[in-house]
Write a protein that holds these residues in place. Structure first.
Motif, PDB file in Angstrom:
ATOM      1  N   THR A 251     -54.904  33.842 -23.745  1.00 42.88           N
ATOM      2  CA  THR A 251     -55.189  32.730 -23.119  1.00 42.88           C
ATOM      3  C   THR A 251     -55.556  32.890 -21.679  1.00 42.88           C
ATOM      4  O   THR A 251     -56.708  32.532 -21.334  1.00 42.88           O
ATOM      5  CB  THR A 251     -54.492  31.564 -23.365  1.00 42.88           C
ATOM      6  OG1 THR A 251     -54.330  31.314 -24.824  1.00 42.88           O
ATOM      7  CG2 THR A 251     -54.788  30.257 -22.764  1.00 42.88           C
ATOM      8  N   ALA A 254     -58.687  34.939 -21.183  1.00 46.20           N
ATOM      9  CA  ALA A 254     -59.977  34.333 -21.237  1.00 46.20           C
ATOM     10  C   ALA A 254     -60.159  33.375 -20.182  1.00 46.20           C
ATOM     11  O   ALA A 254     -61.370  33.368 -19.778  1.00 46.20           O
ATOM     12  CB  ALA A 254     -59.714  33.422 -22.539  1.00 46.20           C
ATOM     13  N   GLU A 262     -61.438  26.922 -22.781  1.00 43.49           N
ATOM     14  CA  GLU A 262     -60.382  26.819 -23.844  1.00 43.49           C
ATOM     15  C   GLU A 262     -60.879  26.977 -24.999  1.00 43.49           C
ATOM     16  O   GLU A 262     -60.459  27.627 -25.963  1.00 43.49           O
ATOM     17  CB  GLU A 262     -59.540  25.518 -23.628  1.00 43.49           C
ATOM     18  CG  GLU A 262     -60.415  24.179 -23.982  1.00 43.49           C
ATOM     19  CD  GLU A 262     -60.724  23.585 -22.807  1.00 43.49           C
ATOM     20  OE1 GLU A 262     -60.874  22.321 -22.857  1.00 43.49           O
ATOM     21  OE2 GLU A 262     -61.027  24.298 -21.826  1.00 43.49           O
ATOM     22  N   ALA A 265     -61.109  30.633 -25.333  1.00 41.10           N
ATOM     23  CA  ALA A 265     -59.799  31.260 -25.616  1.00 41.10           C
ATOM     24  C   ALA A 265     -59.264  31.135 -27.153  1.00 41.10           C
ATOM     25  O   ALA A 265     -58.768  32.024 -27.742  1.00 41.10           O
ATOM     26  CB  ALA A 265     -58.654  30.582 -24.733  1.00 41.10           C
TER      27      ALA A 265
END
Length: 429
Positions: A251, A254, A262, A265
């Motif tokens: 995360t 990303a 998000e 991710a």
């Protein structure tokens, strides 16, 4: 022999598969939604985001360290199906508490709300600790010997497909919706758990040891002195150490390296989950029901090499303009994006090919009255490895090591895993 997929039509397997699928979905949906919420809506600092992800991972693992010995004893002493029903009832309460944390966070009390959600993650870790030994130990009781590898592969594939589903949904729905979905999944898991056939104790009733430290030590020492189990557990633990580092990295990588939102991710974690599921099925087909570690060293060496490639790709990524993140549509139009996703998929496929036969090995090389405790011992060592992985991420992040360089640590651990897997293969010859 019933084809592995044919087991999904069997009452002796389908309810367990469904219950496990829903539990893994729930666990991953809640944790991923919380991490994405904290990373993209609460924190705005790369190091803090790494620390938070590592903390969330560590909290989920604490129960495995402290309670796996007790969970294994209980599963080898009482009806495993009965324990499943208790666990799934408790899960509903956990999701109610986690949902309350979401409400508190959205009311403007972010610290308190995130704290409650972390508490729910800790409780979900406890839930998984007691369910973990059962999902593997119950298979030799309900399946024929030549069906165990196929059943184990299906459980692993189903687990990662549920992680895939939970991860994708976490990236596309609001955190409030995620909370409602986890409560609904807990309810469905409670229903499916009631259809799992009885799996009573095999062998003499155990005298339970409730001291988590002495019980864990005795459980590990009683298991790890057997060479084939020692090497199998070490190999699995190194794999999950690698996995914990990758999950912690994904995360923040990303957001801060691939400069993506998000949803990207969640796509990365989902791609990884698909790959492990594919690897689980592929290795089952290659081994044709044989329980063997003969392909494990080559699989994890390939995984290590591909991780190095992923590190190189992340260094060559063209970042978005300062203050901007690529959305899903923009990300998918970039030629590099497809190479990144293909590389992640390859890492996961080789990882799945490595670890699935090792779980089948654990449950079939001991007597049926010892399977749950063997899996529990494995879970304790795995948890130590995963905690070590999370702590490693915290430590090297504090030293200023970025995600691309952290991937090289992952590749190095893959080589160690290959050596251990080779020792296991020799111990079984």
């Amino acid at each position: 022999m019933i084809n592995a997929l044919g087991l999904l039509k069997e009452r002796r397997f389908l309810p367990l598969f469904t219950t496990q699928f829903l539990g893994a979905f729930n666990d991953n949906l809640f944790k991923t939604a919380m991490v994405l919420f904290a990373t993209y809506s609460v924190f705005n600092d790369a190091a803090t985001e790494f620390y938070f992800n590592a903390l969330a991972t560590g909290l989920a693992l604490i129960p495995f360290v402290l309670l796996s010995a007790l969970s294994g004893q209980l599963a080898d002493t009482y009806d495993k199906a009965g324990i499943i029903r208790i666990i799934k009832t408790v899960e509903i309460g956990i999701m109610l508490f986690g949902g309350a944390g979401i409400v508190v966070a959205k009311m403007g009390y972010a610290s308190a709300g995130v704290g409650m959600m972390l508490g729910a993650v800790l409780m979900l870790g406890t839930h998984s600790t007691f369910f973990g030994p059962i999902k593997y130990a119950i298979l030799p009781q309900h399946l024929e010997e030549d069906e165990v590898l196929g059943g184990t592969g299906l459980v692993e594939a189903g687990t990662y497909l549920s992680i895939l589903l939970g991860t994708i949904i976490a990236g596309w729905v609001t955190i409030e919706t995620a909370g409602l979905l986890t409560l609904a999944a807990a309810g469905l898991g409670w229903v499916s758990g009631r259809f799992v056939p009885a799996a009573p104790r095999v062998g003499a009733r155990l005298k339970l040891n409730y001291n988590p430290f002495t019980a864990s030590w005795r459980l590990i020492s009683n298991t790890m002195h057997i060479p084939r189990l020692f090497w199998a557990i070490c190999a699995i633990s190194f794999f999950w150490t690698i996995g914990s580092v990758l999950i912690v990295i994904f995360t923040p990588l990303a957001k801060n390296v691939l400069t993506s939102d998000e949803r990207v991710a969640s796509l990365m974690i989902a791609t990884f989950s698909i790959g492990v599921a594919i690897g689980s099925v592929v290795i089952n087909a290659m081994l044709k029901g044989e329980i063997s570690a003969k392909y494990a060293p080559a699989s994890v060496i390939a995984m290590a090499g591909i991780v190095v490639g992923f590190s190189v790709e992340s260094r060559l990524w063209i970042p978005a303009e300062p203050g901007r993140l690529y959305d899903m549509a923009t990300f998918m139009t970039m030629p590099q994006a497809w190479l990144v996703l293909a590389t992640l998929m390859a890492i996961a496929i080789t990882g799945g090919m490595f670890v699935v036969p090792l779980y089948a090995f654990l449950t079939t090389t001991v007597t049926k009255d010892q399977t749950a405790r063997t899996v529990a011992a494995n879970n304790i060592v795995n948890a130590f490895g995963m905690v070590a992985g999370a702590l490693m991420v915290i430590g090297i992040t504090a030293l200023g090591v970025g995600p691309a360089d952290q991937l090289l640590f992952v590749a190095a651990m893959g080589l160690v895993s290959a050596w251990i897997a080779q020792r296991l293969h020799r111990a079984c010859d």
